[in-house]
Scaffold this motif. Structure first.
Motif, PDB file in Angstrom:
ATOM      1  N   TYR A  24       0.806  -1.223   0.000  1.00  0.00           N
ATOM      2  CA  TYR A  24       0.000   0.000   0.000  1.00  0.00           C
ATOM      3  C   TYR A  24       0.843   1.279   0.000  1.00  0.00           C
ATOM      4  O   TYR A  24       0.304   2.370   0.143  1.00  0.00           O
ATOM      5  CB  TYR A  24      -0.957   0.011   1.199  1.00  0.00           C
ATOM      6  CG  TYR A  24      -0.287  -0.185   2.539  1.00  0.00           C
ATOM      7  CD1 TYR A  24       0.306   0.883   3.218  1.00  0.00           C
ATOM      8  CD2 TYR A  24      -0.248  -1.443   3.123  1.00  0.00           C
ATOM      9  CE1 TYR A  24       0.923   0.698   4.437  1.00  0.00           C
ATOM     10  CE2 TYR A  24       0.361  -1.643   4.354  1.00  0.00           C
ATOM     11  CZ  TYR A  24       0.946  -0.560   5.014  1.00  0.00           C
ATOM     12  OH  TYR A  24       1.568  -0.751   6.225  1.00  0.00           O
ATOM     13  N   LYS A  76       2.157  -2.521  -9.754  1.00  0.00           N
ATOM     14  CA  LYS A  76       2.265  -1.943 -11.088  1.00  0.00           C
ATOM     15  C   LYS A  76       3.702  -2.011 -11.622  1.00  0.00           C
ATOM     16  O   LYS A  76       3.984  -1.532 -12.724  1.00  0.00           O
ATOM     17  CB  LYS A  76       1.808  -0.479 -11.078  1.00  0.00           C
ATOM     18  CG  LYS A  76       0.365  -0.281 -10.614  1.00  0.00           C
ATOM     19  CD  LYS A  76      -0.624  -1.015 -11.496  1.00  0.00           C
ATOM     20  CE  LYS A  76      -2.061  -0.767 -11.051  1.00  0.00           C
ATOM     21  NZ  LYS A  76      -3.036  -1.549 -11.847  1.00  0.00           N
ATOM     22  N   ARG A 111       8.824   6.077 -11.921  1.00  0.00           N
ATOM     23  CA  ARG A 111       7.967   5.132 -11.218  1.00  0.00           C
ATOM     24  C   ARG A 111       7.771   5.506  -9.760  1.00  0.00           C
ATOM     25  O   ARG A 111       7.215   4.724  -8.981  1.00  0.00           O
ATOM     26  CB  ARG A 111       8.583   3.721 -11.304  1.00  0.00           C
ATOM     27  CG  ARG A 111       8.953   3.292 -12.696  1.00  0.00           C
ATOM     28  CD  ARG A 111       7.732   3.162 -13.583  1.00  0.00           C
ATOM     29  NE  ARG A 111       7.058   1.892 -13.417  1.00  0.00           N
ATOM     30  CZ  ARG A 111       5.759   1.709 -13.608  1.00  0.00           C
ATOM     31  NH1 ARG A 111       4.981   2.725 -13.939  1.00  0.00           N
ATOM     32  NH2 ARG A 111       5.223   0.518 -13.457  1.00  0.00           N
ATOM     33  N   ARG A 112       8.149   6.702  -9.379  1.00  0.00           N
ATOM     34  CA  ARG A 112       8.154   7.103  -7.964  1.00  0.00           C
ATOM     35  C   ARG A 112       6.768   7.055  -7.323  1.00  0.00           C
ATOM     36  O   ARG A 112       6.642   6.828  -6.119  1.00  0.00           O
ATOM     37  CB  ARG A 112       8.763   8.487  -7.799  1.00  0.00           C
ATOM     38  CG  ARG A 112       7.975   9.604  -8.448  1.00  0.00           C
ATOM     39  CD  ARG A 112       8.743  10.925  -8.478  1.00  0.00           C
ATOM     40  NE  ARG A 112       9.271  11.259  -7.176  1.00  0.00           N
ATOM     41  CZ  ARG A 112      10.527  11.637  -6.961  1.00  0.00           C
ATOM     42  NH1 ARG A 112      11.376  11.693  -7.972  1.00  0.00           N
ATOM     43  NH2 ARG A 112      10.931  11.935  -5.761  1.00  0.00           N
ATOM     44  N   THR A 113       5.708   7.250  -8.092  1.00  0.00           N
ATOM     45  CA  THR A 113       4.347   7.247  -7.535  1.00  0.00           C
ATOM     46  C   THR A 113       3.594   5.950  -7.836  1.00  0.00           C
ATOM     47  O   THR A 113       2.390   5.865  -7.609  1.00  0.00           O
ATOM     48  CB  THR A 113       3.538   8.439  -8.073  1.00  0.00           C
ATOM     49  OG1 THR A 113       3.433   8.348  -9.496  1.00  0.00           O
ATOM     50  CG2 THR A 113       4.192   9.764  -7.688  1.00  0.00           C
ATOM     51  N   ALA A 114       4.300   4.957  -8.334  1.00  0.00           N
ATOM     52  CA  ALA A 114       3.655   3.681  -8.661  1.00  0.00           C
ATOM     53  C   ALA A 114       3.604   2.775  -7.433  1.00  0.00           C
ATOM     54  O   ALA A 114       4.489   2.810  -6.577  1.00  0.00           O
ATOM     55  CB  ALA A 114       4.413   2.982  -9.781  1.00  0.00           C
ATOM     56  N   TYR A 115       2.571   1.957  -7.364  1.00  0.00           N
ATOM     57  CA  TYR A 115       2.467   0.950  -6.310  1.00  0.00           C
ATOM     58  C   TYR A 115       3.180  -0.333  -6.773  1.00  0.00           C
ATOM     59  O   TYR A 115       3.346  -0.557  -7.981  1.00  0.00           O
ATOM     60  CB  TYR A 115       1.001   0.654  -5.990  1.00  0.00           C
ATOM     61  CG  TYR A 115       0.303   1.772  -5.248  1.00  0.00           C
ATOM     62  CD1 TYR A 115       0.453   1.910  -3.871  1.00  0.00           C
ATOM     63  CD2 TYR A 115      -0.496   2.690  -5.936  1.00  0.00           C
ATOM     64  CE1 TYR A 115      -0.178   2.942  -3.183  1.00  0.00           C
ATOM     65  CE2 TYR A 115      -1.133   3.730  -5.259  1.00  0.00           C
ATOM     66  CZ  TYR A 115      -0.973   3.851  -3.881  1.00  0.00           C
ATOM     67  OH  TYR A 115      -1.588   4.878  -3.200  1.00  0.00           O
ATOM     68  N   LYS A 171       3.586   3.722  -2.178  1.00  0.00           N
ATOM     69  CA  LYS A 171       4.179   4.011  -3.471  1.00  0.00           C
ATOM     70  C   LYS A 171       5.700   3.861  -3.380  1.00  0.00           C
ATOM     71  O   LYS A 171       6.266   3.789  -2.294  1.00  0.00           O
ATOM     72  CB  LYS A 171       3.809   5.426  -3.915  1.00  0.00           C
ATOM     73  CG  LYS A 171       2.307   5.621  -4.085  1.00  0.00           C
ATOM     74  CD  LYS A 171       1.986   7.083  -4.388  1.00  0.00           C
ATOM     75  CE  LYS A 171       0.473   7.298  -4.482  1.00  0.00           C
ATOM     76  NZ  LYS A 171       0.117   8.716  -4.726  1.00  0.00           N
ATOM     77  N   VAL A 172       6.355   3.826  -4.531  1.00  0.00           N
ATOM     78  CA  VAL A 172       7.800   3.597  -4.584  1.00  0.00           C
ATOM     79  C   VAL A 172       8.562   4.563  -3.686  1.00  0.00           C
ATOM     80  O   VAL A 172       9.372   4.152  -2.848  1.00  0.00           O
ATOM     81  CB  VAL A 172       8.302   3.705  -6.043  1.00  0.00           C
ATOM     82  CG1 VAL A 172       9.817   3.815  -6.080  1.00  0.00           C
ATOM     83  CG2 VAL A 172       7.833   2.509  -6.853  1.00  0.00           C
ATOM     84  N   GLU A 173       8.313   5.865  -3.849  1.00  0.00           N
ATOM     85  CA  GLU A 173       9.039   6.846  -3.042  1.00  0.00           C
ATOM     86  C   GLU A 173       8.728   6.673  -1.557  1.00  0.00           C
ATOM     87  O   GLU A 173       9.614   6.822  -0.701  1.00  0.00           O
ATOM     88  CB  GLU A 173       8.690   8.265  -3.489  1.00  0.00           C
ATOM     89  CG  GLU A 173       9.512   9.339  -2.782  1.00  0.00           C
ATOM     90  CD  GLU A 173       9.220  10.723  -3.337  1.00  0.00           C
ATOM     91  OE1 GLU A 173      10.136  11.559  -3.368  1.00  0.00           O
ATOM     92  OE2 GLU A 173       8.067  10.961  -3.760  1.00  0.00           O
ATOM     93  N   GLU A 174       7.503   6.329  -1.240  1.00  0.00           N
ATOM     94  CA  GLU A 174       7.106   6.159   0.153  1.00  0.00           C
ATOM     95  C   GLU A 174       7.809   4.972   0.805  1.00  0.00           C
ATOM     96  O   GLU A 174       8.069   4.989   2.016  1.00  0.00           O
ATOM     97  CB  GLU A 174       5.591   5.994   0.243  1.00  0.00           C
ATOM     98  CG  GLU A 174       4.814   7.246  -0.159  1.00  0.00           C
ATOM     99  CD  GLU A 174       3.321   6.985  -0.305  1.00  0.00           C
ATOM    100  OE1 GLU A 174       2.547   7.976  -0.246  1.00  0.00           O
ATOM    101  OE2 GLU A 174       2.910   5.816  -0.488  1.00  0.00           O
ATOM    102  N   GLN A 175       8.139   3.953   0.025  1.00  0.00           N
ATOM    103  CA  GLN A 175       8.890   2.808   0.548  1.00  0.00           C
ATOM    104  C   GLN A 175      10.229   3.272   1.128  1.00  0.00           C
ATOM    105  O   GLN A 175      10.650   2.830   2.203  1.00  0.00           O
ATOM    106  CB  GLN A 175       9.166   1.785  -0.565  1.00  0.00           C
ATOM    107  CG  GLN A 175       7.972   1.317  -1.341  1.00  0.00           C
ATOM    108  CD  GLN A 175       7.223   0.153  -0.716  1.00  0.00           C
ATOM    109  OE1 GLN A 175       7.729  -0.525   0.182  1.00  0.00           O
ATOM    110  NE2 GLN A 175       6.022  -0.107  -1.192  1.00  0.00           N
TER     111      GLN A 175
END
Length: 225
Positions: free
Chosen positions: A100, A144, A137-141, A102-106
């Motif tokens: 749940y 995706k 792809r920073r906002t991708a889950y 996004k890439v940057e949030e990881q």
């Protein structure tokens, strides 16, 4: 050149049907900064136990582990957790991304757990995502992303807190030859450019040419062939 991770005289056993089975037997390993070492061995040879001890997930029954010259053996669990967060970057077979986020949030989450300032964490994440060709792809889950992209995110996450050591557990197991080669190339490149010690447990002979050394775990010890 300093050895960023050192294992000295590691011995680990367990009870098997009332008898003692030796998994690691006076095992020694030194990995220099900028070096990528591959560890191979048959199933049941102790690779998972070795990696757990190197990554401060398991306390050895005998011997010690040193990071940047300082022993981490025998420390309190709270201190060990802090060491894992700040000094060791883990890259797993399945990437283990949080579905749940996004890439940057990881990446930001890892920095947040280490108490890194939000602004500094954002800058660090931007640099890593750009370096690993993930900016788009920073906002991708995670669902995706391709398998290769997920592993690149895992590498970025492992590098987020600037650890001394990178530990990879079968990072190419779920990837085809080309993507597997790309992932290990990135690990090797980051280890050299950022002067980290990298250790990779693998069965994948296709990527061994990218490693500085290949060691085999047999009879509880690491040997070159």
């Amino acid at each position: 050149m300093r050895n960023r991770i050192v294992l000295q005289g590691i011995r680990q056993t367990f009870e098997d049907g009332g008898s003692e089975r030796v998994i690691l037997n006076e095992l020694d390993l030194e990995v220099a900064e900028g070096e990528l070492v591959a560890i191979m061995g048959p199933s049941g040879s102790g690779k998972s136990t070795f990696l757990s001890i190197a990554g401060a997930l398991l306390e050895p029954q005998q011997g010690q582990v040193l990071l940047d010259g300082k022993s981490i053996t025998g420390k309190e669990s709270k201190d060990i957790a802090e060491i894992r967060l700040r000094n060791i970057g883990f890259i797993f077979q399945s990437a283990n991304l949080i579905p749940y986020l996004k890439v940057e949030e990881q990446l930001i989450l890892v920095a947040k757990l280490a108490g890194v300032d939000k602004s500094e964490a954002s800058k660090r994440a931007t640099v890593l995502l750009d370096t690993l060709a993930l900016s788009a792809r920073r906002t991708a889950y995670p669902d995706k992303l391709s398998g290769g992209e997920r592993q690149r995110v895992a590498i970025a996450r492992a590098l987020m807190n600037d650890p001394a050591v990178l530990l990879a557990d079968e990072p190419t197991a779920s990837l085809d030859a080309d993507r597997g080669h790309d992932v290990v190339s990135l690990i090797e490149k980051q280890a050299k450019e950022q002067r980290k010690s990298a250790v990779m447990v693998t069965h994948d002979e296709r990527i061994l040419s990218l490693c500085d050394r290949v060691l085999y775990l047999e009879n509880g010890k690491l040997n070159a062939k």
